[in-house]
Design a protein around this motif. Structure first.
Motif, PDB file in Angstrom:
ATOM      1  N   GLU A 161       0.809  -1.219   0.000  1.00 18.87           N
ATOM      2  CA  GLU A 161       0.000   0.000   0.000  1.00 18.87           C
ATOM      3  C   GLU A 161       0.845   1.273   0.000  1.00 18.87           C
ATOM      4  N   LYS A 164       3.989   1.734  -1.101  1.00 24.17           N
ATOM      5  CA  LYS A 164       5.096   1.782  -2.049  1.00 24.17           C
ATOM      6  C   LYS A 164       5.020   3.065  -2.870  1.00 24.17           C
ATOM      7  N   THR A 205       5.287   5.514 -13.814  1.00 21.97           N
ATOM      8  CA  THR A 205       4.104   4.740 -14.137  1.00 21.97           C
ATOM      9  C   THR A 205       3.607   5.218 -15.499  1.00 21.97           C
ATOM     10  N   LYS A 243      -2.203   9.199  -3.596  1.00 25.40           N
ATOM     11  CA  LYS A 243      -3.352   8.604  -4.288  1.00 25.40           C
ATOM     12  C   LYS A 243      -4.560   9.529  -4.332  1.00 25.40           C
ATOM     13  N   LYS A 265      -1.519   6.557 -12.223  1.00 21.87           N
ATOM     14  CA  LYS A 265      -2.188   5.265 -12.106  1.00 21.87           C
ATOM     15  C   LYS A 265      -1.293   4.168 -12.647  1.00 21.87           C
ATOM     16  N   ASN A 266      -1.418   3.017 -12.031  1.00 26.42           N
ATOM     17  CA  ASN A 266      -0.727   1.819 -12.484  1.00 26.42           C
ATOM     18  C   ASN A 266      -1.775   0.721 -12.548  1.00 26.42           C
ATOM     19  N   GLN A 296      -5.179   1.744 -11.232  1.00 29.40           N
ATOM     20  CA  GLN A 296      -5.328   2.067  -9.813  1.00 29.40           C
ATOM     21  C   GLN A 296      -4.451   3.260  -9.443  1.00 29.40           C
ATOM     22  N   VAL A 340      -1.801   5.472  -7.608  1.00 26.40           N
ATOM     23  CA  VAL A 340      -0.574   5.092  -6.898  1.00 26.40           C
ATOM     24  C   VAL A 340       0.126   6.330  -6.379  1.00 26.40           C
ATOM     25  N   ARG A 341       1.002   6.109  -5.423  1.00 24.78           N
ATOM     26  CA  ARG A 341       1.873   7.173  -4.920  1.00 24.78           C
ATOM     27  C   ARG A 341       3.050   7.274  -5.888  1.00 24.78           C
TER      28      ARG A 341
END
Length: 140
Positions: free
Chosen positions: A28, A30, A35, A79, A114-115, A118, A120-121
């Motif tokens: 969560e 990471k 990306t 996120k 997004k990756n 979803q 992502v940070r």
């Protein structure tokens, strides 16, 4: 005693094996550095450079001393579109605080990267240039 040690080693081996082979476990927290879908600035005018130029205040002390140059500032787009973990990668002491302040203003103004669809940070590095503009005099 030897059976107990062997049992403990076997237990540890099984735990490590299960953890490594459990690819479905998602980290969560990471922070990615790249990306396919990068974060997008969604602030006023959707133009990050214009937003920074409008909100950047040249520090008076640095201006009066003629201090100028480029600052590299790192931050994480979260996120939810906020920013965190702001730090200076390469800076100039008199300009660092203002650089951090203006990047902080962008918090909440990002569409996250997004990756696989979803959010992502994602870590970004932003160059900020402080340059003193010489006043031009008109000739008549």
């Amino acid at each position: 005693m030897n059976k107990l040690i062997l049992f403990n080693l076997l237990s540890i081996f099984l735990l490590v094996t299960v953890s490594v082979s459990g690819q479905e476990v998602v980290q969560e927290d990471k922070i990615l550095t790249w990306t396919p879908e990068q974060p997008v600035f969604k602030g006023p005018g959707r133009d990050l450079n214009r937003f920074i130029a409008k909100n950047l205040n040249y520090p008076a002390e640095a201006y009066s001393k003629g201090i100028q140059g480029q600052i590299f500032i790192e931050f994480v787009v979260e996120k939810d579109g906020s920013v965190s973990n702001i730090k200076i990668v390469k800076g100039i002491e008199e300009l660092n605080a203002e650089s951090i302040r203006v990047v902080n203003l962008t918090s909440g103004l990002w569409i996250p990267g997004k990756n696989d669809g979803q959010p992502v940070r994602l870590r970004k590095i932003l160059p900020l240039t402080f340059k003193i503009q010489e006043r031009q005099t008109r000739r008549r």
